[in-house]
Write an enzyme that holds these catalytic residues in place. Structure first.
Site, PDB file in Angstrom:
ATOM      1  N   HIS A  58      45.941  37.919  29.413  1.00 12.86           N
ATOM      2  CA  HIS A  58      46.046  38.005  30.884  1.00 12.86           C
ATOM      3  C   HIS A  58      44.720  37.602  31.526  1.00 12.86           C
ATOM      4  CE1 HIS A  58      47.400  40.235  34.661  1.00 12.86           C
ATOM      5  NE2 HIS A  58      46.096  40.052  34.880  1.00 12.86           N
ATOM      6  N   GLU A  59      43.631  38.200  31.042  1.00 14.05           N
ATOM      7  CA  GLU A  59      42.325  37.900  31.627  1.00 14.05           C
ATOM      8  C   GLU A  59      41.857  36.488  31.266  1.00 14.05           C
ATOM      9  OE1 GLU A  59      41.451  39.816  33.778  1.00 14.05           O
ATOM     10  OE2 GLU A  59      42.462  41.680  33.273  1.00 14.05           O
ATOM     11  N   HIS A  62      43.338  34.036  33.727  1.00 17.22           N
ATOM     12  CA  HIS A  62      42.553  33.992  34.970  1.00 17.22           C
ATOM     13  C   HIS A  62      41.306  33.118  34.777  1.00 17.22           C
ATOM     14  CE1 HIS A  62      44.840  36.837  37.269  1.00 17.22           C
ATOM     15  NE2 HIS A  62      44.558  37.881  36.496  1.00 17.22           N
TER      16      HIS A  62
END
Length: 266
Positions: A58-59, A62
């Site tokens: 997820h990170e 980003h």
């Protein structure tokens, strides 16, 4: 420094992340084969490790999108290595999400990579950077539920099926919560570039408390029911029933008394 001139070590996958992947693989194998005498322990380790993997991805989503949108400082911060230790707020992104999974079976959205937004031009790019994180949870949920919606469960052991169902539930809850247009969450980050400067200035002080506000609302029985009804509806559309998610959570909490109904269903 351009994207192509980033040092190789800034792109190299961290041994920490590889170790978490190894734990996921080994405990997934133990869950599938029934190797462990206490299947709940194997399920607990498998789901927790896989959940941390999804948080890292997820990170990373980003960070990678920010890198290609103009923020080349991302690489030097170590975000491209998938190392959770490098995150700006490891407590918010790794520790608290794991604690909430253990306590309540909710996929807590994190927010850990520090992006220098001033380096990025274009509102669509800013929106995309915020959106790719929860979209990663969506893809992870689709992967976990693939055996269900592809009707490919023949030969899949019950414990592994239950573990996948519970892991999918965590991914769906994380995606829904992250997409809420609440300050501090990715959903707000998607719409923020399209708001006026005055509105953004007024909302900014509330960003640190947005997640707390959402969880306070979830304590209200009526809103909690609506939220989990939505989660159940999405999982049902993906072929995952209430029995699978319930028994998955029951196995995950191995320290509690095992439900007889789930034991019979295995």
């Amino acid at each position: 420094m351009t994207v192509t001139s980033i040092r190789p070590r800034d792109r190299r996958v961290s041994p920490v992340f590889l170790g978490i992947l190894a734990v996921t693989a080994v405990t997934g194998w133990a869950t599938w084969t029934g190797f462990a005498e206490q299947p709940g322990i194997a399920v607990f380790l498998f789901v927790t490790a896989a959940w941390i993997v999804s948080l890292c991805l997820h990170e990373y989503a980003h960070a990678r999108t920010a890198l290609h949108s103009g923020d080349i400082s991302i690489a030097a911060k170590g975000y491209l290595t998938l190392n959770p230790v490098k995150y700006t707020h490891a407590l918010l992104s790794i520790v608290l999400p794991v604690v909430f999974v253990i306590m309540g079976g909710i996929g807590l959205p994190g927010g850990a990579v520090f992006i220098e937004r001033g380096r990025i031009r274009g509102r669509w790019r800013h929106s995309l950077i915020s959106a790719v994180g929860p979209l990663t949870n969506v893809l992870f949920a689709l992967a976990c539920t693939a055996p269900f919606w592809l009707d490919a469960l023949d030969g899949v052991p019950a414990d592994f099926r239950f573990a996948l169902a519970f892991l999918a539930l965590l991914q769906v809850t994380a995606a829904i919560l992250n997409f809420l247009p609440v300050p501090g969450l990715d959903g707000y980050g998607v719409i923020e570039p399209w708001l006026s400067h005055g509105v953004r200035r007024q909302v900014e002080p509330f960003a640190p408390f947005g997640l707390l506000f959402v969880f306070a609302l979830l304590w209200l029985p009526a809103l909690n029911g609506v939220f989990f009804d939505a989660v159940d509806a999405i999982l049902s559309a993906l072929g995952v029933g209430d029995l699978e998610t319930y028994c998955g959570q029951n196995l995950y909490r191995f320290w509690q008394e095992t439900n007889t109904f789930c034991s019979v269903s295995r």
